[in-house]
Scaffold this motif. Structure first.
Motif, PDB file in Angstrom:
ATOM      1  N   ALA A   1      -5.911   4.011   0.443  1.00 43.42           N
ATOM      2  CA  ALA A   1      -4.405   3.508   0.887  1.00 43.42           C
ATOM      3  C   ALA A   1      -3.870   3.882   2.050  1.00 43.42           C
TER       4      ALA A   1
ATOM      5  N   CYS B   1       0.538   0.212  -4.775  1.00 43.84           N
ATOM      6  CA  CYS B   1      -0.645   0.616  -4.388  1.00 43.84           C
ATOM      7  C   CYS B   1      -1.005   1.945  -3.662  1.00 43.84           C
ATOM      8  N   CYS B   2      -0.246   2.946  -3.606  1.00 42.28           N
ATOM      9  CA  CYS B   2       0.248   4.025  -3.436  1.00 42.28           C
ATOM     10  C   CYS B   2      -1.287   4.606  -3.050  1.00 42.28           C
TER      11      CYS B   2
ATOM     12  N   TYR C   1       0.537  -1.350   0.315  1.00 41.46           N
ATOM     13  CA  TYR C   1       0.380  -0.349  -0.075  1.00 41.46           C
ATOM     14  C   TYR C   1       0.808   1.080   0.177  1.00 41.46           C
TER      15      TYR C   1
ATOM     16  N   LYS D   1      -5.814   1.761   5.572  1.00 43.72           N
ATOM     17  CA  LYS D   1      -5.741   0.214   4.883  1.00 43.72           C
ATOM     18  C   LYS D   1      -4.579   0.555   5.555  1.00 43.72           C
ATOM     19  N   CYS D   2      -3.306   0.919   4.888  1.00 47.78           N
ATOM     20  CA  CYS D   2      -1.506   0.617   5.465  1.00 47.78           C
ATOM     21  C   CYS D   2      -1.613   0.927   6.770  1.00 47.78           C
TER      22      CYS D   2
END
Length: 319
Positions: free
Chosen positions: A122, A116-117, A112, A125-126
């Protein structure tokens, strides 16, 4: 004998991956998933490592789901009393599963932060994944290091430094004591002395350099050189770190960067940017004062003599 034996397929995949046959190892893992999708978290974690982006996140999540259930099963038996549960929590199986769960959460968080940044939400979630990783195993230095990296990305520098120091406190003091001969390494499991792999410690040193924690970065990198003095990245990072410390350290930087060039000439270049940057830094710093190389060689020889003395002293003490 049995082309659908899951254990054989997973073992085969590990062997093929070690041999560099990524396609064969990947196919064996996929076959294992097809035959036993709801058992065995390891294959999903391996597939996550071999994949990128959203596909990698999906594999890691499936592995984490299975790991979480396995950890829960170790704690669910209500017939066990508190003392038995406490002993169970300290069992090797429990410790191993929690560390794997923690590392898998951090692996997802790293995706993330990179590939997937730009995915929706993101950042949250990270952060949630890193917190879950720390909660699963509060003594996992890689989880705390992952949080430090996350804070650095957010430019919360002081908080990132504090979290990095917390991570180092879990392993670096004991590692230093063993390196310096103040502790006998035979008294400890090697993983207990240093739970981070060589590659993980290279990442540690990179983060320490970014945080300008140069003394700590030097300790980590010097330990890596002692373990294997033919890793180009390690010499390059020592050169880069000493360059950043200022002109008083440029003599050291030249020594490390020249070794970087020698190793790339010997083994070839996996990352051309490292060699290019090393040459640029050497050109910027210039040749140095007369006799500098000799002084560096003398320092290097003195270090070898000290190591030989410590080694012989240790042997005498054992006798």
């Amino acid at each position: 004998m049995d082309s659908e034996n899951v254990q054989a397929l997973e073992t085969l995949s590990g062997v093929l991956l070690e041999l560099g046959d990524l396609e064969g190892g990947h196919n064996a893992l996929l076959k294992s998933v097809e035959l036993s999708p709801d058992q065995g978290h390891t294959k999903y974690l391996s597939l996550g490592q071999l994949s990128e982006g959203l596909q990698a996140l999906d594999y890691y999540q499936r592995g984490i789901d299975l790991l979480s259930k396995a950890v829960e099963r170790l704690s669910e038996d209500q017939e066990l009393d508190h003392e038995a549960v406490a002993k169970m929590d300290q069992s090797n199986e429990s410790i191993t599963l929690k560390r794997e769960l923690s590392n898998a959460c951090c692996a997802m968080a790293e995706i993330y932060m990179t590939d997937c940044c730009f995915e929706e939400d993101a950042e949250n979630k990270c952060q949630t994944l890193i917190q879950k990783g720390i909660l699963a195993d509060p003594k996992n230095p890689e989880a705390l290091q992952c949080m430090s990296n996350f804070l650095l990305v957010k430019e919360e520098i002081e908080e990132a430094k504090a979290k990095m120091q917390e991570s180092l406190s879990l392993w670096l003091p004991k590692y230093q004591a063993v390196r310096e001969g103040r502790l006998d390494s035979s008294d400890f499991d090697p993983v207990e002395v240093c739970p981070l792999s060589y590659d993980a410690r290279i990442n540690t040193s990179k983060l320490l350099i970014e945080l300008e924690l140069y003394d700590e970065a030097g300790e980590v990198l010097e330990g890596l050189v002692e373990e294997d003095d033919e890793v180009i990245d390690t010499w390059y990072l020592l050169g880069w770190m000493n360059y950043l410390r200022g002109q008083d350290y440029w003599g050291n930087s030249r020594f490390y960067l020249n070794n970087t060039k020698k190793l790339t000439a010997k083994f070839g270049v996996d990352n051309p940017q490292i060699l290019q940057h090393a040459e640029e830094l050497l050109e910027e710093m210039g040749p140095g004062e007369d006799g500098e190389d000799e002084n560096e060689n003398e320092i290097n020889e003195n270090s070898k003599e000290e190591e030989e003395f410590e080694s012989s002293s240790g042997e005498e003490m054992e006798h």
